[in-house]
Enzyme design. Structure first.
Site, PDB file in Angstrom:
ATOM      1  N   GLU A 116      62.905  37.418 128.816  1.00 32.31           N
ATOM      2  CA  GLU A 116      63.091  36.985 127.434  1.00 32.31           C
ATOM      3  C   GLU A 116      63.343  38.185 126.534  1.00 32.31           C
ATOM      4  OE1 GLU A 116      59.434  35.032 126.341  1.00 32.31           O
ATOM      5  OE2 GLU A 116      59.433  33.855 128.197  1.00 32.31           O
ATOM      6  N   LYS A 118      62.444  40.627 123.674  1.00 27.36           N
ATOM      7  CA  LYS A 118      61.197  40.966 122.991  1.00 27.36           C
ATOM      8  C   LYS A 118      61.537  41.112 121.518  1.00 27.36           C
ATOM      9  CE  LYS A 118      57.134  43.927 123.351  1.00 27.36           C
ATOM     10  NZ  LYS A 118      56.978  44.286 121.970  1.00 27.36           N
ATOM     11  N   CYS A 429      87.918  63.713  95.252  1.00 27.68           N
ATOM     12  CA  CYS A 429      88.605  64.974  95.023  1.00 27.68           C
ATOM     13  C   CYS A 429      89.755  64.659  94.067  1.00 27.68           C
ATOM     14  CB  CYS A 429      89.144  65.487  96.356  1.00 27.68           C
ATOM     15  SG  CYS A 429      90.379  66.779  96.171  1.00 27.68           S
TER      16      CYS A 429
HETATM   17  S1  IVH Z   1      54.470  37.373 125.439  1.00 23.50           S
HETATM   18  C1  IVH Z   1      50.653  38.243 127.344  1.00 23.50           C
HETATM   19  N1  IVH Z   1      56.991  37.147 124.751  1.00 23.50           N
HETATM   20  O1  IVH Z   1      55.292  41.512 121.881  1.00 23.50           O
HETATM   21  C2  IVH Z   1      51.932  37.924 126.702  1.00 23.50           C
HETATM   22  N2  IVH Z   1      55.614  38.592 123.472  1.00 23.50           N
HETATM   23  O2  IVH Z   1      53.172  43.538 123.073  1.00 23.50           O
HETATM   24  C3  IVH Z   1      52.032  38.499 125.362  1.00 23.50           C
HETATM   25  N3  IVH Z   1      56.755  39.660 121.614  1.00 23.50           N
HETATM   26  O3  IVH Z   1      52.376  40.833 120.194  1.00 23.50           O
HETATM   27  C4  IVH Z   1      53.129  38.072 124.549  1.00 23.50           C
HETATM   28  N4  IVH Z   1      58.723  38.747 121.939  1.00 23.50           N
HETATM   29  O4  IVH Z   1      54.455  39.843 119.225  1.00 23.50           O
HETATM   30  C5  IVH Z   1      55.815  37.734 124.492  1.00 23.50           C
HETATM   31  N5  IVH Z   1      59.235  36.827 124.265  1.00 23.50           N
HETATM   32  C6  IVH Z   1      58.059  37.400 123.988  1.00 23.50           C
HETATM   33  C7  IVH Z   1      57.893  38.285 122.905  1.00 23.50           C
HETATM   34  C8  IVH Z   1      56.649  38.873 122.687  1.00 23.50           C
HETATM   35  C9  IVH Z   1      58.019  39.562 121.179  1.00 23.50           C
HETATM   36  C10 IVH Z   1      55.711  40.530 121.004  1.00 23.50           C
HETATM   37  C11 IVH Z   1      54.473  39.786 120.614  1.00 23.50           C
HETATM   38  C12 IVH Z   1      53.306  40.553 121.153  1.00 23.50           C
HETATM   39  C13 IVH Z   1      53.947  41.800 121.649  1.00 23.50           C
HETATM   40  C14 IVH Z   1      53.303  42.190 122.965  1.00 23.50           C
END
Ligand code: IVH
Length: 676
Positions: A116, A118, A429
């Protein structure tokens, strides 16, 4: 007091319809009714509720911005901790992690993973009871967050009520609230127009918007949400895989990222992270990496978690697109039209995957807006191939001796006076290319560039050399170069000289549109050049046109028309033009035939992603039918082609009642005209 059953029924019907259309518009991005029809349903509901205040319910669409400003946010203890993620930055560490997973699970088989984006936003948890949104909270420290329910309720892609009848009694969905890039830009443009403070970046913007104590402020911010997991669910139904959970979350009416993909083993993960990184700039929202999760929930349970991080998921981080560094000085560059652009000289910093030591500051107004001084610590942004920008100044770190930036009085390239017409942001200029070597160099670079005459192998260094030694001043001089003169240049062998002459010769076969663009007339970009070519069909027509005739061309306003007339009034320009034609620069006389083409006179806009072709290809095909393809929607737009995830352009098209078609309709149209 007895209730009128017909009124109660109509209220429920209206709320159901509005919930449905909110879902179509904000979650699925495929509206089923026109905005005006939606508005009339909404207005009817507002009116009925005003007449029967006792029948107003908390999850009515009219109650999104209900609550009065809060004094402070209450704290919320998460029923299941919100974990963070371990991270990796390369394929080999990713491989190590997968091997560890396989070892712990005791399997030789490939593991299924979901991959996915992030998203760079704010993590939140939503609790639904009986299908109704009852709590929205921030992640906080993972154990305890803040109750931001009133703010979350204002986000239209978050349903106040879940869809479906067979709903678990209580459940928690987690995801990321963020601001899409186009919404961010549009919001900031509006803020600047109104003299309000713009948001620093999409992530800060999202976090700051959710931290507002007054939900009316949050309601005005373009927030949206992608849900990425089920926190927990009470009841008999329990998902077996992460993908199944996501499918269910989507069916309940929440928004799921379409870029989530199920892959197999290390190879599948590697392919995904590489492809996502390639697409990073096209996603429409900021990401800082990918998240890879073991798909089977049983395997997740067996892998377990450390205190704060699960063993079953990992973040694959991409290079940051923002970094802080110090401004060592400000230089001034002179462009093709004499525009003087301030450039920040930076302490080198690694950002967006490269080391950056310069960032454009656009103009003096921008320096004023940023309140940037030499010595300041700044936030630098470099996204994709876009030139690095100074996003903001970190005022708290300003040293005492920080110096203000002053516009030079004389052109750094030729020493002529610098002029800045009243009311214009750009300083120039005061001399033209005949006097100013920087303008000559930039003019030539533009002439040979890819979208202009596209002369292969004629790089910036070589052009600078040609101008410095006096071998070329205007474009026509390039076509008078010969082996002997080129061979006199440093580092120029006879083979490269021959290749360059051949490339110059090739470049003479061009199109009228490219040629007009190559001339470098102020504010005549690629699209305007194409319009001019299609309108006039020949260079002589443009050369002789007056302001009024030019304003008859699509997208040409009084300023551009005046620039064009001014260009062709200059004897040097006319001479250079005649020399180019005499040198043999030529084009096929087909473009004017656009008049008779099926889409002649129409202006199209492409937005969102297309599945069967790139946007560039779609643009070329529409142009081959005579359409003009531009980047922004206005009342003059004939049709908008919207793929999935189209954002603000689609919204604008709806607002202006411009025709919208999807990719299938576009394909049918192209097919009908043999343009596929
Ligand atoms: S899963 C244990 N999925 O990343 C699973 N997090 O460092 C934890 N985040 O605080 C989260 N996109 O804000 C997950 N597709 C995604 C994400 C995601 C962004 C952020 C989330 C979390 C941080 C984890």
């Amino acid at each position: 007091m007895p209730q009128d059953p017909t009124i109660q029924a109509r209220l429920e019907e209206l709320r159901g319809l509005i919930h449905h259309h909110d879902h179509c518009y904000h979650v699925l991005d495929t509206p089923e009714i026109a905005d005006a029809e939606y508005d009339s349903l909404y207005d009817e509901l507002v009116k009925l509720e005003a007449e029967h205040p006792q029948l107003v319910v908390d999850d009515s669409p009219t109650q999104r911005v209900g609550a009065a400003p809060l004094g402070e946010f209450a704290s919320v203890t998460h029923e299941v901790a919100m974990l963070s993620l371990d991270k990796t930055t390369n394929h080999s560490e990713l491989g190590d992690w997968i091997e560890r997973c396989r070892g712990r699970l005791g399997t030789d088989e490939a593991i299924d993973f979901t991959c996915e984006p992030k998203i760079d936003g704010v993590a939140v948890a939503l609790i639904f009871e009986d299908g109704k949104l009852v709590l929205g909270s921030t992640r906080g420290n993972g154990q305890t967050g803040e109750d931001i329910t009133a703010n979350v309720r204002t986000i239209r892609s978050v349903p106040l009520r879940l869809r479906g009848d067979d709903l678990p009694l209580r459940l928690e969905v987690r995801g990321e609230i963020y601001i899409a890039k186009t919404d961010f830009d549009a919001f900031n443009e509006r803020a600047r127009d109104r003299g309000e403070k713009p948001l620093v970046n999409p992530r800060n913007g999202a976090a700051g918007s959710l931290r507002q104590l007054d939900p009316r402020v949050t309601a005005d911010r373009p927030l949206t949400m992608f849900c990425y997991s089920l926190g927990w669910v009470d009841g008999a139904w329990q998902p077996e895989t992460h993908m199944e959970a996501l499918a269910r979350i989507e069916a309940w009416g929440l928004r799921i990222n379409p870029a989530v993909t199920l892959v197999e083993g290390l190879e599948g993960c590697q392919r995904y992270v590489d492809e996502l990184q390639q697409r990073r700039d096209e996603l429409g929202y900021a990401i800082d990496g990918a998240v890879i999760k073991v798909d089977s929930l049983d395997q997740q349970r067996r892998l377990g978690a450390l205190t704060r991080k699960p063993r079953w998921a990992i973040a694959y981080k991409y290079p940051a697109e923002e970094a802080t560094t110090r401004v060592l000085g400000v230089g001034f560059q002179v462009g093709r039209t004499g525009a003087i652009t301030p450039v920040a000289k930076l302490e080198p910093v690694f950002v967006g995957g490269v080391t950056v030591s310069n960032a454009t500051l656009h103009n003096m107004d921008e320096i004023g807006r940023l309140d940037l001084r030499i010595g300041d610590t700044v936030m630098v942004r470099r996204a994709g191939d876009v030139i690095p920008q100074v996003a903001s100044v970190i005022k708290a770190k300003r040293p005492k001796r920080a110096r203000k930036v002053r516009l030079p009085k004389h052109c750094p390239a030729c020493g002529s006076d610098v002029v800045q017409p009243e009311g214009e942001a750009v300083a120039r200029c005061g001399a033209g290319p005949a006097t100013c070597p920087a303008q000559r160099k930039e003019g030539l670079k533009h002439f040979v560039s890819r979208l202009a005459l596209d002369v292969e192998g004629l790089g910036h260094k070589l052009i600078e050399q040609l101008v410095d030694v006096g071998l070329a001043a205007v474009a026509a001089d390039l076509y008078e170069l010969d082996i002997e003169s080129l061979a006199s240049l440093e580092r120029m062998g006879s083979k490269s000289a021959e290749n360059l002459l051949a490339a110059l010769d090739d470049s003479k076969d061009t199109t009228l549109a490219r040629f007009i663009y190559a001339l470098g007339i102020r504010e005549v970009g690629e699209a305007t050049a194409l319009n001019l070519a299609q309108h006039f069909g020949e260079i002589s027509g443009i050369r002789e046109a007056d302001v009024e005739q030019l304003e008859g061309v699509a997208d040409v306003g009084p300023v551009v028309a005046q620039n064009i007339v001014g260009y062709f009034q200059d004897a040097d320009n006319l001479d250079a033009l005649d020399r180019l034609l005499a040198a043999g620069v030529r084009w096929p006389a087909v473009e004017a035939a656009a008049q008779g083409q099926p889409l002649a006179g129409q202006t199209w806009v492409l937005t969102g992603t297309l599945k069967t072709m790139t946007r560039g290809a779609a643009k070329a095909r529409l142009q081959s039918l005579g359409a003009k393809v531009v980047g922004s929607v206005s009342a003059k737009t004939s049709t908008v082609v919207a793929g999935p995830r189209a954002g603000s352009k689609l919204a604008k098209a709806r607002e202006l009642k411009v025709a919208v078609m999807d990719e299938a309709a576009l394909l049918a149209l192209l097919e009908e005209h043999d343009a596929l």
